[in-house]
Design an enzyme around this catalytic site. Structure first.
Site, PDB file in Angstrom:
ATOM      1  N   LYS B  78       0.847  -1.186   0.000  1.00 49.03           N
ATOM      2  CA  LYS B  78       0.000   0.000   0.000  1.00 49.03           C
ATOM      3  C   LYS B  78       0.891   1.247   0.000  1.00 49.03           C
ATOM      4  O   LYS B  78       1.938   1.273   0.666  1.00 49.03           O
ATOM      5  CB  LYS B  78      -0.891  -0.030   1.252  1.00 49.03           C
ATOM      6  CG  LYS B  78      -1.992   1.027   1.272  1.00 49.03           C
ATOM      7  CD  LYS B  78      -2.908   0.848   2.489  1.00 49.03           C
ATOM      8  CE  LYS B  78      -4.042   1.863   2.494  1.00 49.03           C
ATOM      9  NZ  LYS B  78      -4.950   1.677   3.648  1.00 49.03           N
ATOM     10  N   SER B 158      -9.950   2.055   2.733  1.00 54.44           N
ATOM     11  CA  SER B 158      -9.019   2.795   1.909  1.00 54.44           C
ATOM     12  C   SER B 158      -8.038   1.914   1.141  1.00 54.44           C
ATOM     13  O   SER B 158      -7.436   2.370   0.179  1.00 54.44           O
ATOM     14  CB  SER B 158      -8.217   3.765   2.786  1.00 54.44           C
ATOM     15  OG  SER B 158      -7.383   3.037   3.673  1.00 54.44           O
ATOM     16  N   SER B 182     -10.396  -0.249   6.930  1.00 49.28           N
ATOM     17  CA  SER B 182      -9.758  -0.098   5.616  1.00 49.28           C
ATOM     18  C   SER B 182      -9.114  -1.359   5.048  1.00 49.28           C
ATOM     19  O   SER B 182      -8.671  -1.356   3.905  1.00 49.28           O
ATOM     20  CB  SER B 182      -8.716   1.016   5.658  1.00 49.28           C
ATOM     21  OG  SER B 182      -9.347   2.269   5.589  1.00 49.28           O
TER      22      SER B 182
END
Lengths: 494, 494, 95
Positions: B78, B158, B182
């Protein structure tokens, strides 16, 4: 001691409080492993943590915790076994995180009281509100470039202790004495070097005025005052300014001000004009700081000797006058100098320490301090080394020179920096203790002053001093006064 | 594309260890798949060269007999993780060009075990969002579409890029981060397993912070076993993170015993929220039945403050973010927009650099911490947070794990909720409570919606109860038997 | 507690985010929606409840006082939009 300031409309009283920022003595910063040493090249003592790079996290330095506890103990304050680190949020160029990690609601050290010594010999108790640990900011330099400010983060993250007083001071003298006292305490505790030129200690000075007995007036805060003399000037000028302002029908604004050395006055700080709202909240990157009472007790046990204990010991074990002991312990550097010189003198002479305390302390408080005062120097800048000073005292103690000659030798030492032994040798200042030579001289003098001898023998005892003086004069002060006494009296008494 | 991209992590590991495949070919296959899936916008930076280098090193590790679970496995990181010399911008404009000079602890742990980095995955800016539509680099498309539809759906957020990449078989696994859901919500939207471990299990050092008291790293994988393998590599104590907990990392894979007889599974009545779609309700009931059939005892529990979790979260998280994001000021890294003064530069930089949702949360956070509102909002929320944590403590007196739906709906259409922040926030209704209490949670794919989109069930565990949590998840996964894959509509039709 | 344009402007200034007059209007509405919604927390009885300071049940770890970091100025300045003579450079500040 409450002092009143006369104004055009009556008397005023000042209320003064100090927030002292003292840089903690530690190798590394409060929350990062970067070095704290003074004077490094810009941004060379900066880690990713203290430059607030994304994703970086704080980890606390245990020595800084200990130092804060030690300082709290030295001020006789309550130590809080649980404290919280908060974020104080504001934007500034030298505040890389956009917040300062500080302690707001739950500081590591709570209330205490310190006693300040005033010039008239009186003392006053000043309340300490709290001490908390926080990060220092970096340094902004505004004068290096016409349109830019340069930022050096070497100081960013260095541990500070903020020591907040109660508004217990009423005069510039008290404020200065308190600042001095705190400096002395942290230096004794070994928690801050107190070096104001390097910014290790600075004060935010809060001043307000009121009519005696009335509620506190609106205060101003003058930031970053970094000498005891400036604290006095800030307080004096703020008291005057505020009284004049109010008496002219104005009101004091609660504002942040800056001290200007050139004029000795303060002015409002432009960059802090807008009302700040620091939005304190517990730093979620840190857990509550907790330690046991045993941790505190251990630190208390290992505490270096503080001023009051030292003073008592000097009086008790070294037979120093209470006055000298107070003078020598008021500042740690003086006490350090005294103890070092005492030890060196013991080495030099082999005499027991208890016999030397009085001589050494007298020499420092009168001869050395007198000379330094004339030169405008501090004890750390003394032109006479410990070694030379011990040598001088040694020469006096072993009878090589008299106390009077010692003063002359000291003057020459101050001028030349030469060793006392060399001076005595070169100038031939060795004390004359040769009984034969002195006896001959006495005979000569008695013969020359037959009338005085008669008067003496007729009962005018006081003349004994005259004869001693004559002997000293003849020897240029070098005759050993004890020997002179011993020889002179039987001869006079006939 | 070859079958190499169809491997689960554990299958790939076994094949690598046996020498059936090399990391080089496995990595190449995934890089090709990435190239083919560009329109999904899963990656914001591809590190192909680095990946091949790492793959070769991994192959050498395997040859030398030093293979670990993650050795040779190509994964996506990420964009929130700082990776040295590589794009690490948390998909924000404000970090334009930022390439850290350091490596996050979690990514370093993975590289130390021989994992291979394919690139950095897309995400909602600063991890704020539930649909990946708040990325400066544009939205991510979920590989899943409703049956018969060509309308794009969101992958959740997210960690949307991380979820879509695994769902599209372009990474074997990815890292995510979970602040309020998330990892778990995108896992549910993309038919994956997503594990958020206990707060303090993974180091946050080098993870770009959103809300420090909530942020945790975790894996998004194809199976529970994969999650166990990857978690073991990511987790561990880190002295650089003060909130990291010093307890050993167990062999999570060994905890997958497949036996949950006698285990107590709590079902919280408060999670039956108003307006919950019937199909979610039905799936939840199925989950309850599956676990009961596997020998678990179902216990009704109550988590009375559940409905206050979201509003609590939307005070606490913005408050922390308003402070965490203060460091993005155009001084040390990233974007700078010129201004007439320092403040003007700050304001212009931050206005241009942050997206709408980030700004919204900074403003909310600034407000709830500001003078006069702190007690009513922030302090109140932290008190309610205590009550929420206490609810879980009480519940775990009665049960071992808790079963709930992961999200209140399946993946929704791209653009559906962008204009309604509150509707977007409601996505996290089931995931946020455990986040506030710091507890571990895992989403397991359990079925398809009527439209043919994946739905997940969430299991919540006790603090540091990841082993038990994974064991139950493994049983649930087996019972659900979710084998669906999105029909490929992107890239070269295959 | 509903907020108005002035309050939003004040908050935006505290947060150092430039907000145009037009954005101000829409932001007021959005923020009020969110604040009205979080308002429901006032229903919860929190008398005598300790505010959470950490979800982790541990006390703050401390590190040794050793210099272990820093001394890499180039790395620190590497990502800076403007660095000169080893300093970060920002628009001039008047104190």
């Amino acid at each position: 001691m409450s002092r009143l300031y006369p104004g055009a409309t009556g008397d005023w009283e000042a209320v003064i409080g100090l927030e002292i920022h003292a840089q903690v003595i530690s190798e590394a910063k409060l929350f990062s492993g970067a070095a704290t040493a003074f004077g490094a090249e810009p941004n060379t003592q900066v880690s990713f943590v203290c430059s607030a790079q994304p994703g970086m996290l704080p980890v606390i330095n245990e020595e800084c915790v200990r130092q804060a506890v030690r300082t709290g103990l030295a001020m006789g304050c309550k130590i809080n076994l649980r404290s919280i680190f908060d974020r104080k949020n504001y934007f500034y160029a030298d505040l890389p995180q956009g917040y300062q990690i500080s302690q707001f609601k739950d500081p590591i050290v709570g209330e205490g009281v310190v006693t300040i010594d005033l010039e008239d010999g009186s003392t006053k108790e000043i309340g300490v509100e709290r001490l908390h640990l926080e990060q220092d900011a970096g340094k902004s330099m505004h004068d290096q470039h016409p349109t830019m400010t340069y930022v050096d983060l070497n100081r960013s993250g260095v541990a500070l202790m903020e020591i907040v007083s109660k508004p217990d001071m009423r005069t510039p003298e008290e404020a200065a004495a308190y600042f001095k006292k705190i400096r002395s305490i942290v230096r004794y505790a070994g928690t801050c070097d107190g070096n104001m030129e390097q910014g290790s200690m600075r004060a935010d000075v809060n001043v307000s005025v009121r009519r005696p007995g009335e509620a506190f007036g609106t205060r101003t805060e003058t930031k970053n005052v970094n000498s005891i003399r400036y604290v006095t000037q800030v307080v004096e000028s703020e008291i005057r300014r505020q009284i004049d302002l109010i008496e002219d029908g104005g009101t004091v604004n609660q504002e942040t001000r800056l001290f200007e050395v050139a004029t000795g006055t303060t002015r409002p700080m432009r960059s802090k004009e807008e009302a700040h709202d620091y939005r304190y909240f517990p730093d979620p990157d840190l857990l509550p700081l907790e330690f046991s009472q045993e941790f505190v007790d251990q630190l208390a046990k290992e505490m270096p000797e503080l001023a009051d204990a030292k003073k008592e010991r000097f009086i008790r074990d070294l037979h120093i006058t209470p006055y000298n002991a107070a003078v020598l312990t008021a500042e740690k550097e003086n006490a350090d100098y005294f103890e070092t010189l005492l030890a060196a003198t013991v080495d030099k002479t082999g005499k027991p320490i208890s016999e030397l305390g009085s001589l050494v302390s007298n020499w420092i408080t009168s001869d050395l301090f007198g000379a330094l005062k004339k030169l405008g120097k501090s004890i750390n800048e003394s032109p006479v080394s410990i070694e030379h000073a011990a040598e001088l005292l040694g020469l006096q103690l072993d009878g090589t020179i008299s106390g009077r000659i010692a003063k002359d030798v000291f003057d020459i030492m101050l001028d030349t920096g030469n060793s006392p032994e060399a001076i005595v040798e070169e100038k031939g200042l060795k004390q004359v203790s040769d009984t034969g030579a002195i006896e001959a001289m006495i005979d000569e003098i008695l013969a020359e002053n037959a009338d005085k001898v008669e008067e003496y023998r007729g009962g005018k005892d006081k003349l004994f001093g005259f004869f001693v003086g004559q002997v000293m004069k003849k020897t240029g002060g070098k005759a050993n006064p004890q020997v002179v006494n011993q020889l002179l009296r039987p001869k006079l008494d006939g | 594309m070859t079958e190499l991209t169809k491997f689960t992590l554990s299958e790939a590991r076994n094949a690598l260890h046996k020498g059936d495949i090399s990391s080089r070919e496995l990595t190449e296959a995934h890089l090709n798949a990435m190239e083919d899936a560009k329109e999904l916008n899963c990656f914001v930076a591809v590190t192909a060269e680095k990946a091949m280098e790492m793959a070769d090193n991994a192959d050498a590790m395997i040859k030398a007999g030093n293979a670990k679970g993650m050795t040779g496995i190509p994964i996506g990181m990420k964009d929130l993780y700082c990776t040295k010399g590589v794009h690490s911008q948390t998909c924000s404009h404000i970090l334009d060009g930022f390439k850290p000079e350091y490596e996050s602890t979690v990514s370093q742990n993975l590289w130390d075990d021989g994992a291979v980095m394919l690139g950095k995955t897309n995400m909602d800016e600063f991890a704020m969002g539930s649909s990946n539509e708040n990325s400066y680099y544009g939205p991510v498309k979920n590989p899943w579409r409703a049956a018969g539809s060509d309308k794009d759906t969101v992958p959740g957020g997210s960690s949307g890029g991380s979820a879509a990449a695994v769902a599209a078989d372009i990474a074997i696994a990815t890292t995510g981060t979970d602040t309020g859901g998330s990892i778990r919500q995108p896992a549910s939207f993309a038919g994956l397993v997503g594990l958020k471990p206990t707060y303090g299990r993974c180091s946050r050092w080098g993870m770009i912070a959103f809300a420090s008291s909530l942020d945790q790293a975790g894996p998004l994988t194809k199976t529970v076993r994969d999650a166990a393998i990857m978690m073991e590599s990511m987790a561990g104590y880190d002295p650089k993170d003060s909130t990291s907990i010093n307890i050993p990392v167990p062999n999570y894979e060994a905890a997958l015993k497949g036996d949950i007889r006698g285990l107590k599974v709590g079902v919280p009545s408060e999670y039956r929220v108003d307006g919950m779609p019937q199909e979610i309700e039905n799936l939840w009931q199925k989950g309850i039945d599956w676990l009961k059939d596997a020998g678990a005892e179902i216990v009704d529990i109550s988590l009375p403050h559940t409905k206050y979790a979201l509003p609590t979260y939307y005070i606490v998280a913005p408050a922390e973010c308003s402070s965490n994001l203060a460091r993005y000021d155009g001084v040390k890294y990233g974007l700078r927009v010129a201004g007439s003064s320092l403040d003007d530069m700050y304001k212009k930089t931050r206005a241009a650099g942050f997206g709408d949702e980030v700004k919204r949360r900074i403003l909310i956070g600034t407000y709830v911490l500001s003078a006069g509102y702190y007690d009513a909002y922030y302090l109140k929320a932290q008190k309610v947070r205590t009550l929420i944590a206490n609810d879980f403590k009480a519940a775990y007196e009665k049960c071992d794990v808790i079963l709930t739906p992961t999200a209140p709906s399946a993946a929704f259409a791209l653009g559906d909720k962008v204009d309604d922040p509150l509707a977007m926030y409601l996505n996290d209704v089931f995931t946020v409570p455990a986040s506030l209490a710091g507890l571990p949670g895992i989403s397991v794919p359990a079925g398809l919606s009527a439209e043919g989109l994946p739905l997940g069930l969430q299991l919540l565990g006790q603090a540091f109860g990841e082993e038990q949590l994974l064991n139950v998840a493994d049983v649930l996964e087996t019972a659900a038997g979710f084998k669906h894959k999105p029909a490929k509509w992107w890239g070269d039709a295959s | 507690m509903s907020i108005d344009k002035d309050t939003v402007a004040k908050i935006a200034n505290l947060a150092r985010i430039e907000v145009s007059e037009k954005e101000l209007e829409s932001t007021v509405g959005e923020l009020n929606n969110i604040l009205d919604w979080v308002e429901q927390l006032s229903e919860v009885d929190t008398d005598g409840v300790e505010a959470m300071t950490s979800v982790v049940e541990a006390s703050l770890p401390r590190r040794e006082d050793k210099v272990t970091d820093g001394g890499y100025r180039d790395s620190v300045l590497k990502n800076a939009p403007q660095a000169e003579h080893g300093f970060f450079a920002v628009p001039k500040v008047i104190e």
